[in-house]
Design a protein around this motif. Structure first.
Motif, PDB file in Angstrom:
ATOM      1  N   PRO A  49       0.854  -1.193   0.000  1.00  0.00           N
ATOM      2  CA  PRO A  49       0.000   0.000   0.000  1.00  0.00           C
ATOM      3  C   PRO A  49       0.888   1.242   0.000  1.00  0.00           C
ATOM      4  O   PRO A  49       2.108   1.140   0.165  1.00  0.00           O
ATOM      5  CB  PRO A  49      -0.760  -0.128   1.323  1.00  0.00           C
ATOM      6  N   PHE A  50       0.299   2.408  -0.158  1.00  0.00           N
ATOM      7  CA  PHE A  50       1.092   3.628  -0.004  1.00  0.00           C
ATOM      8  C   PHE A  50       1.458   3.785   1.458  1.00  0.00           C
ATOM      9  O   PHE A  50       0.612   3.636   2.350  1.00  0.00           O
ATOM     10  CB  PHE A  50       0.331   4.863  -0.490  1.00  0.00           C
ATOM     11  N   LEU A  51       2.712   4.053   1.702  1.00  0.00           N
ATOM     12  CA  LEU A  51       3.220   4.200   3.056  1.00  0.00           C
ATOM     13  C   LEU A  51       2.391   5.235   3.822  1.00  0.00           C
ATOM     14  O   LEU A  51       2.137   6.326   3.319  1.00  0.00           O
ATOM     15  CB  LEU A  51       4.684   4.632   3.012  1.00  0.00           C
ATOM     16  N   THR A  53      -0.798   5.021   4.678  1.00  0.00           N
ATOM     17  CA  THR A  53      -2.234   5.069   4.390  1.00  0.00           C
ATOM     18  C   THR A  53      -3.018   3.924   5.013  1.00  0.00           C
ATOM     19  O   THR A  53      -4.236   3.891   4.897  1.00  0.00           O
ATOM     20  CB  THR A  53      -2.492   5.062   2.870  1.00  0.00           C
ATOM     21  N   GLY A  87       7.378   6.232  -8.362  1.00  0.00           N
ATOM     22  CA  GLY A  87       6.773   6.333  -7.034  1.00  0.00           C
ATOM     23  C   GLY A  87       6.677   4.973  -6.369  1.00  0.00           C
ATOM     24  O   GLY A  87       6.847   4.848  -5.149  1.00  0.00           O
ATOM     25  N   ALA A  88       6.444   3.924  -7.159  1.00  0.00           N
ATOM     26  CA  ALA A  88       6.334   2.571  -6.600  1.00  0.00           C
ATOM     27  C   ALA A  88       7.657   2.126  -5.988  1.00  0.00           C
ATOM     28  O   ALA A  88       7.676   1.495  -4.925  1.00  0.00           O
ATOM     29  CB  ALA A  88       5.888   1.595  -7.686  1.00  0.00           C
ATOM     30  N   LYS A  90      10.079   4.158  -4.838  1.00  0.00           N
ATOM     31  CA  LYS A  90      10.314   4.970  -3.631  1.00  0.00           C
ATOM     32  C   LYS A  90       9.493   4.431  -2.469  1.00  0.00           C
ATOM     33  O   LYS A  90       9.981   4.308  -1.344  1.00  0.00           O
ATOM     34  CB  LYS A  90       9.971   6.445  -3.904  1.00  0.00           C
ATOM     35  N   ASN A  91       8.248   4.079  -2.726  1.00  0.00           N
ATOM     36  CA  ASN A  91       7.385   3.515  -1.695  1.00  0.00           C
ATOM     37  C   ASN A  91       7.965   2.208  -1.158  1.00  0.00           C
ATOM     38  O   ASN A  91       8.016   1.987   0.055  1.00  0.00           O
ATOM     39  CB  ASN A  91       5.985   3.290  -2.278  1.00  0.00           C
ATOM     40  N   ASP A  94      10.924   2.784   1.062  1.00  0.00           N
ATOM     41  CA  ASP A  94      10.529   3.332   2.363  1.00  0.00           C
ATOM     42  C   ASP A  94       9.868   2.309   3.280  1.00  0.00           C
ATOM     43  O   ASP A  94       9.796   2.527   4.487  1.00  0.00           O
ATOM     44  CB  ASP A  94       9.590   4.523   2.171  1.00  0.00           C
TER      45      ASP A  94
END
Length: 180
Positions: A49-51, A53, A87-88, A90-91, A94
């Motif tokens: 998922p998005f970090l 969220t 973005g994927a 980087k996510n 993280d």
């Protein structure tokens, strides 16, 4: 000495991506070397998922960290998106911390300028995650190494660069293993 386990991380999840082709090409070169165990690690398969969220209990998060912890080093296959990494990716970077620490990584990038700007952004992130990035960096141009921008047809000159990068990743992964 124990065999190094090196993950070839596909840094794009977008539909129509070429990172699986690039990853398989790198793995094909790597597997002929016999100096480490290489495997493709596709961040798309972990459905992160998005970090920030969610509550962080999704099984993909644990599986991602477990996979990274099992590896001694990495080769990032990086596409350039708007002068940076996806973005994927980087996510995914993280979503782990200690699993990255004191490991080595190489970068194979691609894009209109060979993905060089994405690779430079990734190097800054790797420093924060205590990943030692190696110097040799194969860059693939969408104009000269891909047919119609979608079918990988790398120039022969990249073979030596991939081999040199893998030499460095394996050597540094072995050296850094003593710190873990």
């Amino acid at each position: 000495m124990n065999t190094m386990n090196i993950g070839i991380i596909l840094g794009s999840t977008r539909e129509g991506r070429v990172s699986p082709q690039v990853g398989e090409w790198v793995k094909g070169i790597a597997d002929k070397r016999g100096d480490a165990s290489y495997e493709i690690v596709d961040i798309a398969e972990f459905q992160l998922p998005f970090l920030g969220t969610t509550d962080g209990t999704e099984p993909g998060i644990t599986a991602w960290n477990d996979k990274l912890a099992s590896l001694d080093g990495f080769v990032f296959v990086v596409a350039e998106y708007n002068h940076s990494i996806s973005g994927a990716l980087k996510n995914a970077l993280d979503f782990a911390r200690e699993a990255w620490n004191n490991k080595a990584a190489g970068i194979v990038s691609y894009g209109s300028t060979g993905g060089a700007r994405a690779a430079e952004h990734l190097r800054g992130i790797m420093g924060e995650l205590m990943i030692a990035d190696v110097r040799t960096h194969p860059t693939l141009s969408l104009f000269t190494d891909f047919e119609n921008g979608s079918v990988l047809k790398p120039q022969d000159l990249h073979l030596d660069n991939v081999d040199m990068m893998l030499d460095q990743v394996v050597a540094w992964s072995g050296a850094l293993k003593t710190l873990r």
